[in-house]
Scaffold this motif. Structure first.
Motif, PDB file in Angstrom:
ATOM      1  N   ARG A  15       0.833  -1.305  -0.070  1.00  0.00           N
ATOM      2  CA  ARG A  15      -0.070  -0.097   0.026  1.00  0.00           C
ATOM      3  C   ARG A  15       0.894   1.300  -0.014  1.00  0.00           C
ATOM      4  N   SER A  16       2.236   1.143  -0.214  1.00  0.00           N
ATOM      5  CA  SER A  16       3.100   2.244  -0.458  1.00  0.00           C
ATOM      6  C   SER A  16       3.546   2.227  -2.090  1.00  0.00           C
ATOM      7  N   ALA A  17       3.986   3.537  -2.289  1.00  0.00           N
ATOM      8  CA  ALA A  17       4.327   3.684  -3.725  1.00  0.00           C
ATOM      9  C   ALA A  17       5.400   4.611  -3.688  1.00  0.00           C
ATOM     10  N   TYR A  18       6.574   4.466  -4.600  1.00  0.00           N
ATOM     11  CA  TYR A  18       7.383   5.555  -4.900  1.00  0.00           C
ATOM     12  C   TYR A  18       7.079   6.146  -6.361  1.00  0.00           C
ATOM     13  N   LEU A  19       7.014   7.398  -6.044  1.00  0.00           N
ATOM     14  CA  LEU A  19       6.839   8.300  -7.281  1.00  0.00           C
ATOM     15  C   LEU A  19       7.836   9.363  -7.595  1.00  0.00           C
ATOM     16  N   ARG A  20       8.387   9.031  -8.754  1.00  0.00           N
ATOM     17  CA  ARG A  20       9.486   9.922  -9.098  1.00  0.00           C
ATOM     18  C   ARG A  20       9.175  11.234  -9.812  1.00  0.00           C
ATOM     19  N   ILE A  21       9.874  12.222  -9.188  1.00  0.00           N
ATOM     20  CA  ILE A  21       9.543  13.723  -9.682  1.00  0.00           C
ATOM     21  C   ILE A  21      10.635  14.141 -10.315  1.00  0.00           C
ATOM     22  N   ALA A  22      11.721  13.439 -10.737  1.00  0.00           N
ATOM     23  CA  ALA A  22      12.776  13.971 -11.350  1.00  0.00           C
ATOM     24  C   ALA A  22      13.667  12.866 -11.853  1.00  0.00           C
ATOM     25  N   ASP A  23      14.548  13.198 -12.520  1.00  0.00           N
ATOM     26  CA  ASP A  23      15.757  12.238 -13.025  1.00  0.00           C
ATOM     27  C   ASP A  23      17.090  12.979 -13.272  1.00  0.00           C
ATOM     28  N   GLY A  24      18.324  12.329 -13.097  1.00  0.00           N
ATOM     29  CA  GLY A  24      19.575  13.004 -13.222  1.00  0.00           C
ATOM     30  C   GLY A  24      19.942  13.915 -12.162  1.00  0.00           C
ATOM     31  N   CYS A  25      20.945  14.336 -12.247  1.00  0.00           N
ATOM     32  CA  CYS A  25      21.371  15.206 -11.230  1.00  0.00           C
ATOM     33  C   CYS A  25      22.446  16.458 -11.845  1.00  0.00           C
ATOM     34  N   ARG A  26      22.419  17.513 -11.085  1.00  0.00           N
ATOM     35  CA  ARG A  26      23.298  18.648 -11.828  1.00  0.00           C
ATOM     36  C   ARG A  26      24.228  18.920 -10.843  1.00  0.00           C
ATOM     37  N   ARG A  27      24.207  18.173  -9.771  1.00  0.00           N
ATOM     38  CA  ARG A  27      25.335  18.398  -8.691  1.00  0.00           C
ATOM     39  C   ARG A  27      26.779  17.895  -9.392  1.00  0.00           C
ATOM     40  N   SER A  28      27.835  18.218  -8.525  1.00  0.00           N
ATOM     41  CA  SER A  28      29.092  17.595  -9.061  1.00  0.00           C
ATOM     42  C   SER A  28      29.956  17.031  -8.001  1.00  0.00           C
ATOM     43  N   CYS A  29      29.303  16.219  -7.384  1.00  0.00           N
ATOM     44  CA  CYS A  29      30.072  15.394  -6.323  1.00  0.00           C
ATOM     45  C   CYS A  29      31.080  14.679  -6.949  1.00  0.00           C
ATOM     46  N   ALA A  30      32.227  14.696  -6.281  1.00  0.00           N
ATOM     47  CA  ALA A  30      33.535  14.060  -7.086  1.00  0.00           C
ATOM     48  C   ALA A  30      33.458  12.578  -6.923  1.00  0.00           C
ATOM     49  N   PHE A  31      32.869  11.973  -6.179  1.00  0.00           N
ATOM     50  CA  PHE A  31      32.898  10.505  -6.209  1.00  0.00           C
ATOM     51  C   PHE A  31      31.607   9.889  -6.687  1.00  0.00           C
ATOM     52  N   CYS A  32      30.702  10.552  -7.349  1.00  0.00           N
ATOM     53  CA  CYS A  32      29.522  10.161  -7.683  1.00  0.00           C
ATOM     54  C   CYS A  32      29.166   9.975  -9.163  1.00  0.00           C
ATOM     55  N   ALA A  33      28.971   8.668  -9.631  1.00  0.00           N
ATOM     56  CA  ALA A  33      28.800   8.620 -10.948  1.00  0.00           C
ATOM     57  C   ALA A  33      27.444   8.671 -11.643  1.00  0.00           C
ATOM     58  N   ILE A  34      26.285   9.260 -10.700  1.00  0.00           N
ATOM     59  CA  ILE A  34      25.204   9.570 -11.360  1.00  0.00           C
ATOM     60  C   ILE A  34      24.827  10.410 -12.600  1.00  0.00           C
ATOM     61  N   PRO A  35      25.771  11.504 -12.444  1.00  0.00           N
ATOM     62  CA  PRO A  35      25.662  12.542 -13.532  1.00  0.00           C
ATOM     63  C   PRO A  35      26.100  11.695 -14.767  1.00  0.00           C
ATOM     64  N   LEU A  36      27.001  10.926 -14.781  1.00  0.00           N
ATOM     65  CA  LEU A  36      27.807  10.224 -15.917  1.00  0.00           C
ATOM     66  C   LEU A  36      26.465   9.151 -16.547  1.00  0.00           C
ATOM     67  N   ILE A  37      25.752   8.707 -15.461  1.00  0.00           N
ATOM     68  CA  ILE A  37      24.813   7.734 -15.760  1.00  0.00           C
ATOM     69  C   ILE A  37      23.609   7.999 -16.292  1.00  0.00           C
ATOM     70  N   LYS A  38      23.134   9.154 -15.425  1.00  0.00           N
ATOM     71  CA  LYS A  38      21.759   9.773 -15.751  1.00  0.00           C
ATOM     72  C   LYS A  38      21.692  11.059 -16.683  1.00  0.00           C
ATOM     73  N   GLY A  39      22.801  11.749 -16.654  1.00  0.00           N
ATOM     74  CA  GLY A  39      22.802  13.065 -17.085  1.00  0.00           C
ATOM     75  C   GLY A  39      22.372  14.027 -16.338  1.00  0.00           C
ATOM     76  N   THR A  40      21.973  15.272 -16.493  1.00  0.00           N
ATOM     77  CA  THR A  40      21.682  16.397 -15.662  1.00  0.00           C
ATOM     78  C   THR A  40      20.432  16.503 -15.195  1.00  0.00           C
ATOM     79  N   ALA A  41      19.865  16.998 -14.254  1.00  0.00           N
ATOM     80  CA  ALA A  41      18.760  16.936 -13.545  1.00  0.00           C
ATOM     81  C   ALA A  41      17.669  17.563 -14.733  1.00  0.00           C
ATOM     82  N   VAL A  42      16.506  16.660 -14.721  1.00  0.00           N
ATOM     83  CA  VAL A  42      15.369  16.841 -15.580  1.00  0.00           C
ATOM     84  C   VAL A  42      14.100  16.777 -14.604  1.00  0.00           C
ATOM     85  N   SER A  43      13.294  17.784 -14.375  1.00  0.00           N
ATOM     86  CA  SER A  43      12.223  17.522 -13.253  1.00  0.00           C
ATOM     87  C   SER A  43      11.050  17.278 -14.347  1.00  0.00           C
TER      88      SER A  43
END
Length: 454
Positions: A154-182
């Motif tokens: 009876r719970s659900a995840y709802l995605r409101i955006a994808d990608g990330c515009r942050r530049s954390c040095a250790f994180c591969a998310i921007p490489l995988i997902k691209g910049t943030a898109v709401s």
């Protein structure tokens, strides 16, 4: 395509992956494919992979290799998601039995890929798998009519955006997902209404950074505005939970919005990653630790019952004993309700990969265990203070004489549970008197004459 065509889909990694897996399954079913629980029954074997850190890639390879070993003639193995998006050549070398790949930014084209894969006119021996990995993908190039949700009970995840515009040095998310898109606000509201129509009791808002929602749409206070519209649009959903906030983005308006609307749970996930300013600078993260202290103080002042979760990395390149001790002292000082600890993983192509991975694995793990030992005592102390209080609990299961559920303090899958000494209706929110406390879980009994919360 024949409706008898069957697929078996395995989703690995985070809730955001689960949303994409749900979307792929929806699109395949609309095209006449049938989901089955066993790989032996399926012609299409799909693994939605995770590639955030090395252990996640190892798990993805292991699952794919197992399916490839047992694949029979007429079965096709598809690797989807983050791993083929990030390192397709590495993946196909590790799992020669893969028949096709599709990246995370193009999951909505799964039917197109499957048709290409199964086209009898193209049924020739291929030297390489079928690739659906455009050279310049755009984040969230997805079917607009597919809800960006994943229902779990009876719970659900709802995605409101994808990608990330942050530049954390250790994180591969921007490489995988691209910049943030709401996602457009009306699309998120539409998905929330869709969930409410299906009786969902908890909506968990997710993104790489929920507090960045709406920035690319020109919204100054996007998340607060979204919450205002959500509570008005789905008043029948009693719980709305925020995940993945970013330090420095917890605004006064957001705090006030959380305080004003009972539907918005007094729970916040604020990943900090470290506490020492020098380590945070090397991480390319906000380094004003005093500002974090002020933000947490403001949150707790306005929301006295706030459950605050964070995560930290141990063993980041150059982390000295003094810097680690600073982190330990910070954990003791702040007394977070929930803490997740990860050991640093050296990720290729990230800025941190240029640094020496100079902390031995054993030291990383030792530091992780030290923090968890401290946090365990903090968590137990917090839980003991709840004994005698009444909490609303969303009941999710029953067994061995106990109902199992979660309070507002517990996000799905990552936090604690409430064990209730009674058989209660699954999917209902029940007032529970807390009678006992464990390190991470609570024990309780339903309030006499209880009624489910509406």
């Amino acid at each position: 395509m024949s409706k008898s065509q069957r697929f078996h889909l395995i989703s690995l990694g985070c809730p955001k992956n689960l949303v994409e897996s749900t979307g792929m399954a929806t699109l395949l079913e609309r095209a006449g494919y049938v989901s089955v629980d066993s790989p032996e029954e399926a012609s299409l074997l799909i693994v939605n992979t995770c590639a955030f850190i090395a252990p996640a890639r190892e798990e993805s390879r292991s699952v794919l290799q197992e399916l490839a070993r047992n694949k029979r003639p007429g079965q096709y193995l598809i690797a989807a998601g983050c791993y083929p998006q990030r390192s397709p050549d590495e993946l196909t070398r590790a799992v020669p039995g893969i028949d096709a790949l599709i990246g995370t930014r193009y999951w909505a084209d799964i039917v197109t890929l499957v048709h290409r894969l199964l086209d009898p006119r193209a049924a020739v021996k291929r030297e390489r798998p079928v690739h659906y990995l455009p050279e310049f993908p755009a984040a969230m190039a997805q079917a607009s009519d597919v809800p960006h949700v994943a229902i779990q009970g009876r719970s659900a995840y709802l995605r409101i955006a994808d990608g990330c515009r942050r530049s954390c040095a250790f994180c591969a998310i921007p490489l995988i997902k691209g910049t943030a898109v709401s996602r457009p606000l009306d699309a998120v509201i539409s998905d929330a209404r869709w969930l409410a129509e299906r009786g969902v009791r908890e909506i968990v808002l997710i993104a790489q950074d929920t507090t960045d929602y709406g920035y690319d749409l020109g919204m100054k206070e996007g998340l607060a505005e979204l919450l205002e519209q959500l509570v008005a649009a789905v008043p029948e959903v009693p719980w709305i939970r925020l995940m993945y906030a970013y330090p420095g983005r917890i605004t006064e308006r957001l705090i006030e919005t959380m305080a004003r609307h009972p539907q918005v749970l007094h729970y916040l996930d604020l990943p900090l990653q470290h506490a020492h300013p020098d380590v945070l600078r090397r991480m390319r993260r906000p380094a004003d630790v005093d500002e974090v202290r002020r933000t947490v103080a403001r949150l707790r002042e306005t929301l006295p019952d706030l459950a605050l979760r964070t995560t930290f990395l141990t063993g980041y390149p150059g982390e000295s004993e003094a810097e680690f001790q600073f982190l330990l002292d910070f954990v003791r000082e702040m007394e977070f309700d929930r803490v997740g600890i990860f050991t640093y993983s050296h990720e290729e192509c990230t800025p941190a990969a240029q640094l020496a991975d100079d902390i031995p694995a054993a030291v990383k793990e030792e530091r992780r265990e030290k923090i968890m030992e401290i946090q365990q005592s903090i968590s137990l102390a917090h839980n003991r203070r709840l004994v005698g209080k009444t909490l609303d609990v969303l009941i999710e299961g029953y067994g061995d004489g106990l109902s199992v559920g979660r309070s507002y303090r517990d996000a799905p899958e990552i936090d604690g549970l409430v064990l209730v000494e009674a058989k209660l209706p699954i999917g209902e929110i029940i007032p529970v008197r807390i009678t006992g406390a464990l390190e991470y879980d609570l024990i309780g009994r339903p309030v006499p004459g209880f009624r489910s919360r509406k």
